[in-house]
Design an enzyme around this catalytic site. Structure first.
Site, PDB file in Angstrom:
ATOM      1  N   HIS A 139       0.842  -1.196   0.000  1.00 20.91           N
ATOM      2  CA  HIS A 139       0.000   0.000   0.000  1.00 20.91           C
ATOM      3  C   HIS A 139       0.873   1.241   0.000  1.00 20.91           C
ATOM      4  CE1 HIS A 139       0.623  -1.432   4.129  1.00 20.91           C
ATOM      5  NE2 HIS A 139       0.566  -0.167   4.539  1.00 20.91           N
ATOM      6  N   GLN A 140       0.473   2.204  -0.794  1.00 23.44           N
ATOM      7  CA  GLN A 140       1.188   3.480  -0.867  1.00 23.44           C
ATOM      8  C   GLN A 140       0.468   4.511  -0.004  1.00 23.44           C
ATOM      9  OE1 GLN A 140       3.953   5.196  -3.300  1.00 23.44           O
ATOM     10  NE2 GLN A 140       2.411   6.056  -4.663  1.00 23.44           N
TER      11      GLN A 140
END
Ligand SMILES: [Zn+2]
Length: 182
Positions: A139-140
């Protein structure tokens, strides 16, 4: 401290004010934290199956989605994740990597629409050792920043994790994202 708010077991009164944030215990206790690295235990695999409001989903793309962090570093803290359960950035397909980039840019635009954001921290913590809370699913983070926010964020940030406020933030951002024609 007044007589009426006195409770046993909280120590002797002193000059410090206390801000009680019992909801933080959910995070400290590790509630909704996966037992293992499997897809079945993974919140980022479960979230897309929830409705937008319950899951705090802001935007659904073809291969990637954007969701509000339940335990934000700052108000509006977004995460951009592939639907696929992959841990490592190098495991993403070119299409997934492209869409992570596209949704990250759109998220920045949407956050600027709804707030006078002054800066951003954007990036991925890959692996638990690097600080990833859910290391098994890439996840960014897109974290909006304001001048001096770290001075009060340890206090205010915790008060922002109340679900009602997160729902409001989600609605604002989702609407801004739509308006931008993204
Ligand atoms: Zn997953």
């Amino acid at each position: 401290m007044s007589e009426t708010t006195w409770q046993d077991g909280i120590g002797d009164p002193d000059a410090l004010e206390r801000l009680w944030t019992p909801h933080r215990m959910a995070y400290i206790r590790g509630e909704s934290k996966p037992d293992d690295d499997s897809e079945g235990e993974c919140p980022f695999c479960r979230i897309p199956s929830l409705d937008d409001t319950t899951g705090l989903v802001v935007r659904r793309g073809e291969r990637v989605f954007a969701v509000l962090n339940l335990y934000p570093y700052a108000p509006g803290h977004l995460m951009v994740c592939p639907y696929r359960h992959v841990a490592d950035y190098t495991e993403t397909t070119p299409e997934e990597a492209e869409e992570i980039s596209v949704l990250t840019k759109q998220g920045v635009h949407a956050l600027r629409q709804v707030s006078a954001v002054q800066g951003f921290n954007i990036g991925m913590n890959q692996g638990a050792v690097a600080g990833a809370g859910i290391a098994a699913h890439l996840h960014q983070h897109v974290v909006p920043r304001w001048l001096g926010d770290q001075n009060f964020m340890p206090v205010i940030g915790q008060t922002k994790t109340l679900p009602e406020l997160l729902q409001d933030t989600r609605q604002l951002l989702a609407a801004a994202w739509q308006e931008a024609g993204a």
